[in-house]
Scaffold this motif. Structure first.
Motif, PDB file in Angstrom:
ATOM      1  N   GLN A 140       0.842  -1.207   0.000  1.00 30.09           N
ATOM      2  CA  GLN A 140       0.000   0.000   0.000  1.00 30.09           C
ATOM      3  C   GLN A 140       0.874   1.253   0.000  1.00 30.09           C
ATOM      4  O   GLN A 140       0.590   2.223  -0.686  1.00 30.09           O
ATOM      5  N   LYS A 141       1.953   1.182   0.779  1.00 28.61           N
ATOM      6  CA  LYS A 141       2.888   2.312   0.854  1.00 28.61           C
ATOM      7  C   LYS A 141       3.490   2.583  -0.529  1.00 28.61           C
ATOM      8  O   LYS A 141       3.532   3.726  -0.990  1.00 28.61           O
ATOM      9  N   THR A 142       3.929   1.515  -1.204  1.00 30.55           N
ATOM     10  CA  THR A 142       4.542   1.662  -2.531  1.00 30.55           C
ATOM     11  C   THR A 142       3.577   2.312  -3.515  1.00 30.55           C
ATOM     12  O   THR A 142       3.927   3.279  -4.196  1.00 30.55           O
ATOM     13  N   ALA A 143       2.362   1.779  -3.564  1.00 34.42           N
ATOM     14  CA  ALA A 143       1.374   2.310  -4.512  1.00 34.42           C
ATOM     15  C   ALA A 143       1.075   3.785  -4.201  1.00 34.42           C
ATOM     16  O   ALA A 143       1.027   4.624  -5.108  1.00 34.42           O
ATOM     17  N   PHE A 144       0.899   4.089  -2.923  1.00 34.88           N
ATOM     18  CA  PHE A 144       0.542   5.457  -2.522  1.00 34.88           C
ATOM     19  C   PHE A 144       1.660   6.448  -2.864  1.00 34.88           C
ATOM     20  O   PHE A 144       1.411   7.521  -3.408  1.00 34.88           O
ATOM     21  N   ILE A 145       2.906   6.061  -2.577  1.00 34.45           N
ATOM     22  CA  ILE A 145       4.053   6.953  -2.847  1.00 34.45           C
ATOM     23  C   ILE A 145       4.214   7.179  -4.354  1.00 34.45           C
ATOM     24  O   ILE A 145       4.403   8.306  -4.809  1.00 34.45           O
ATOM     25  N   LEU A 146       4.123   6.088  -5.122  1.00 35.63           N
ATOM     26  CA  LEU A 146       4.294   6.228  -6.577  1.00 35.63           C
ATOM     27  C   LEU A 146       3.215   7.132  -7.162  1.00 35.63           C
ATOM     28  O   LEU A 146       3.467   7.910  -8.077  1.00 35.63           O
ATOM     29  N   HIS A 147       2.011   7.030  -6.610  1.00 40.43           N
ATOM     30  CA  HIS A 147       0.906   7.836  -7.140  1.00 40.43           C
ATOM     31  C   HIS A 147       0.991   9.283  -6.671  1.00 40.43           C
ATOM     32  O   HIS A 147       0.887  10.216  -7.475  1.00 40.43           O
ATOM     33  N   LYS A 148       1.204   9.468  -5.371  1.00 43.05           N
ATOM     34  CA  LYS A 148       1.144  10.826  -4.810  1.00 43.05           C
ATOM     35  C   LYS A 148       2.423  11.633  -5.040  1.00 43.05           C
ATOM     36  O   LYS A 148       2.373  12.824  -5.281  1.00 43.05           O
ATOM     37  N   LEU A 149       3.584  10.958  -4.930  1.00 33.03           N
ATOM     38  CA  LEU A 149       4.838  11.711  -5.057  1.00 33.03           C
ATOM     39  C   LEU A 149       5.375  11.730  -6.476  1.00 33.03           C
ATOM     40  O   LEU A 149       5.963  12.704  -6.919  1.00 33.03           O
ATOM     41  N   GLU A 150       5.181  10.621  -7.186  1.00 28.72           N
ATOM     42  CA  GLU A 150       5.746  10.540  -8.542  1.00 28.72           C
ATOM     43  C   GLU A 150       4.691  10.756  -9.625  1.00 28.72           C
ATOM     44  O   GLU A 150       5.020  10.708 -10.810  1.00 28.72           O
ATOM     45  N   ASP A 151       3.466  10.976  -9.197  1.00 29.66           N
ATOM     46  CA  ASP A 151       2.352  11.202 -10.132  1.00 29.66           C
ATOM     47  C   ASP A 151       2.188  10.091 -11.174  1.00 29.66           C
ATOM     48  O   ASP A 151       1.789  10.358 -12.312  1.00 29.66           O
ATOM     49  N   TYR A 154      -2.363   4.781 -12.363  1.00 29.02           N
ATOM     50  CA  TYR A 154      -2.582   3.427 -11.831  1.00 29.02           C
ATOM     51  C   TYR A 154      -2.027   2.371 -12.800  1.00 29.02           C
ATOM     52  O   TYR A 154      -1.524   1.339 -12.371  1.00 29.02           O
ATOM     53  N   ILE A 155      -2.110   2.637 -14.102  1.00 23.16           N
ATOM     54  CA  ILE A 155      -1.595   1.670 -15.093  1.00 23.16           C
ATOM     55  C   ILE A 155      -0.073   1.553 -14.951  1.00 23.16           C
ATOM     56  O   ILE A 155       0.479   0.451 -14.957  1.00 23.16           O
ATOM     57  N   GLU A 156       0.582   2.708 -14.798  1.00 21.55           N
ATOM     58  CA  GLU A 156       2.046   2.678 -14.634  1.00 21.55           C
ATOM     59  C   GLU A 156       2.428   1.960 -13.334  1.00 21.55           C
ATOM     60  O   GLU A 156       3.383   1.185 -13.313  1.00 21.55           O
TER      61      GLU A 156
END
Lengths: 188, 114
Positions: A140-151, A154-156
């Motif tokens: 969950q942490k990985t998904a959240f960080i990639l989405h919120k910090l790296e923009d 979801y596909i990426e």
């Protein structure tokens, strides 16, 4: 300016300017992802260095089935999570040492993490959010960080984490739910 | 009151939206190259790294294996003791039967021709 395939070929030949180009292209993305997970600038730089060393060593085994950036993000998240695990086990070991009266060194809790990119007016809120993120399960942490910090979309994220799109959606939903619960408890 | 709390939580959850990306400190490539060179010259080999990273050396697994080995030892010792006790009882029973039927004294010779 090299395209991705040419860059990979040059890297496989051990071409140093190509490696330098790769580092300069991806260093900020790697560092920003790592700092979100490990929540410490020095540790994030260590992780980033390890990531590029691994890229240099394993470029021959990269099959180019995914984009180079996806592969590098995958190495980054794995390395950052490994780093977190090792930091936590060291902390546990320190605690055991203290229990047996061996560790005279005081155990320092890490201070609140302040992400360098967050504006001053959001600094305190972001620090509270990062404290909660640190308590999330790894995926969950990985998904959240990639989405919120790296923009990342979801596909990426699904390509980086090698899971389905619906699994990413579910991870993000649970991450937000868990963060909300933690923050509610903290806010009282 | 509740609305205020919800708004506060929403603000916290959205506090990373629109934030700038963190950038590596200066001279990152120089430090990376120095690290790679240092590793190369110190001859850090892959096998050693793989051993260090091996799951078996993680404290949790090492402790679990240690407990398993101790458990197996305890079971073997306990079973061994029980078996030894059984053997003693068996020997006692055999001896008493032999005594009852006078089989202990087997010094008598039998003439098979008779």
């Amino acid at each position: 300016m090299l395209n991705e395939l040419e860059l990979i070929q040059e890297l496989r030949k051990g071409n140093e300017p190509a490696f330098k180009y790769l580092v300069e292209t991806y260093q900020d993305r790697v560092f920003n992802t790592a700092i979100g997970i490990v929540q410490n600038a020095e540790d994030a730089e260590d992780v980033a260095q390890e990531v590029f060393i691994q890229v240099f060593r394993s470029i021959h085994s990269f099959k180019a089935e995914s984009k180079l950036s996806t592969w590098i993000y995958r190495i980054t998240t794995t390395r950052a999570l490994d780093h977190l695990r090792s930091r936590k086990s060291k902390k546990r070991f320190g605690l055991i040492q203290r229990l047996f009266g061996d560790g005279n060194k005081p155990l320092h809790e890490l201070p609140d993490f302040h992400h360098p990119g967050v504006t001053l007016d959001r600094k305190e809120n972001a620090a509270r959010l990062f404290r909660a993120i640190d308590r999330l399960p790894e995926n969950q942490k990985t998904a959240f960080i990639l989405h919120k910090l790296e923009d990342l979309s979801y596909i990426e994220i699904s390509a980086v984490m090698q899971i389905s799109l619906s699994a990413v959606e579910s991870l993000m939903h649970r991450a937000k739910q868990n963060l909300r619960k933690m923050l509610e408890k903290e806010t009282g | 009151m509740n609305n205020e709390k919800n708004k506060k939580i929403e603000d916290i959850l959205n506090s990373l939206d629109g934030s700038q990306k963190a950038t590596v400190p200066g001279f990152f490539y120089t430090r990376l190259k120095a690290k790679m060179l240092a590793r190369h010259t110190s001859g850090e080999n892959e096998l050693e790294k793989r051993i260090n990273r091996s799951w078996i050396f993680r404290p949790a697994y090492a402790l679990a294996i240690l407990i398993l080995v101790l458990l197996i030892n305890a079971v073997v010792i306990l079973k061994g003791n029980a078996a030894a006790d059984n053997n003693t009882t068996d020997a006692d029973t055999m001896q008493s039967i032999a005594g009852d039927y006078s089989l202990n004294d087997n010094t008598a010779l039998y003439d098979l021709n008779q």
